[in-house]
Design an enzyme around this catalytic site. Structure first.
Site, PDB file in Angstrom:
ATOM      1  N   CYS A 226      11.309  -2.292   1.196  1.00 13.69           N
ATOM      2  CA  CYS A 226      11.085  -3.733   1.203  1.00 13.69           C
ATOM      3  C   CYS A 226      12.246  -4.369   0.451  1.00 13.69           C
ATOM      4  O   CYS A 226      12.447  -4.072  -0.735  1.00 13.69           O
ATOM      5  CB  CYS A 226       9.760  -4.026   0.508  1.00 13.69           C
TER       6      CYS A 226
ATOM      7  N   CYS B 116      15.286  -7.838   6.064  1.00 12.84           N
ATOM      8  CA  CYS B 116      13.856  -7.686   5.777  1.00 12.84           C
ATOM      9  C   CYS B 116      13.412  -6.559   6.686  1.00 12.84           C
ATOM     10  O   CYS B 116      13.720  -6.575   7.888  1.00 12.84           O
ATOM     11  CB  CYS B 116      13.101  -8.971   6.095  1.00 12.84           C
TER      12      CYS B 116
HETATM   13  N1  DGL Z   1       9.356  -6.239   4.443  1.00 11.79           N
HETATM   14  C1  DGL Z   1       9.714  -7.004   3.331  1.00 11.79           C
HETATM   15  C2  DGL Z   1      11.202  -7.099   3.106  1.00 11.79           C
HETATM   16  O1  DGL Z   1      11.926  -6.232   3.489  1.00 11.79           O
HETATM   17  C3  DGL Z   1       8.973  -8.194   2.869  1.00 11.79           C
HETATM   18  C4  DGL Z   1       8.171  -9.028   3.772  1.00 11.79           C
HETATM   19  C5  DGL Z   1       7.304  -9.985   2.985  1.00 11.79           C
HETATM   20  O2  DGL Z   1       6.236  -9.556   2.547  1.00 11.79           O
HETATM   21  O3  DGL Z   1       7.716 -11.140   2.783  1.00 11.79           O
HETATM   22  O4  DGL Z   1      11.683  -8.036   2.504  1.00 11.79           O
END
Ligand code: DGL
Length: 263
Positions: A73, A183
């Site tokens: 993440c 993301c």
């Molecule tokens: N998948 C996450 C990232 O890479 C975050 C998504 C979220 O919860 O805002 O930033």
């Protein structure tokens, strides 16, 4: 037998990192942990994000005796890695938006970063840009809505293509030729993003680079017998619906559990 690989995200985005890891390490047990009770992370305040993630990950590492943690993440990696590394003795691998390769690849000298509002605003991201893309023009687009669209797709709901097109409009009006999917949710919408772009843009994410990094910590073949597939288990902080369970099953997950989360 070694401990599991713990892969963590706020939601299903970490699956875009899970996939290359599992491809390279099919004999390892993998526990995919996602904090869907608090998603989207891109809108959370920093202190809340750090504290919640660290507590959740550290506790789950203990529960499953993990041998490595992958924070799949970007929104969390930009904040929680130092604290996690302080509290854990196992390797902790984070995700970094692929700004450096994007700057190297771009021919027009104009790149983009599509990430969460949290990630685009962080000092960490600004530092990455100054260190590795100083000579490039960089267009930043932050969107939590795109995260929710990826979640909807994973739940087998209808994808809102018009919404994706409006989120990507600031990119369509430029001559940028390389777009960083900063993301981990966004590679799950690669095709939809590609279709919404009105000119040719190379899309870059960090999944393979993270898998290679994880491999570098592995000096064994998982369960010992190379023929044995690793067990894939998913844990989440809020009950999930049937559509999402089916999607996780398609990725090979066979075990599911909702774990309590302290507020
Ligand atoms: N998948 C996450 C990232 O890479 C975050 C998504 C979220 O919860 O805002 O930033």
């Amino acid at each position: 037998m070694v401990g599991s690989i713990l892969i963590f995200d706020s939601g299903i985005g970490g699956l875009s990192v899970f996939e290359p890891i599992q491809r390279q390490l099919p004999h390892h047990d993998i526990y995919y942990l996602f904090d869907n009770a608090r998603l989207p992370y891109g809108d959370l305040n920093e202190q809340e994000l750090i504290q919640g993630c660290v507590e959740l990950i550290v506790e789950q590492v203990r529960q499953i005796n993990a041998s490595i943690v992958v924070v799949a993440c970007n929104s969390a990696s930009t904040l929680v890695l130092p604290e996690l590394r302080k509290q854990l003795t196992i390797p902790v691998v984070g995700v970094v938006p692929a700004i450096k390769p994007a700057a190297q690849k771009s021919k027009t000298g104009h790149i983009g970063l599509l990430a969460t509002p949290g990630t685009v605003a962080r000092q960490y991201t600004q530092d990455l840009i100054s260190s590795f893309a100083g000579g490039c023009k960089v267009t930043l687009v932050g969107s939590s809505e795109l995260v929710l669209i990826a979640e909807a797709k994973a739940k087998r709901q209808t994808v809102n293509h018009a919404k994706i097109a409006s989120i990507l409009a600031p990119i369509n009006n430029t001559n940028l030729d390389t777009l960083v999917l900063g993301c981990t949710h966004f590679p799950l919408l690669r095709q939809e993003i590609d279709e919404a772009l009105t000119h040719k843009v190379v899309l870059l994410d960090s999944g393979d680079a993270i898998a290679t990094r994880v491999m570098s910590f592995m000096d064994d073949k998982g369960n010992g017998e190379t023929e044995v597939q690793g067990t894939l288990k998913a844990g989440y902080t809020k009950e999930i619906d049937v559509g999402l369970k089916e999607t996780l099953a398609d990725y090979g997950f066979t075990q599911f559990e909702c774990i309590a989360v302290a507020n």
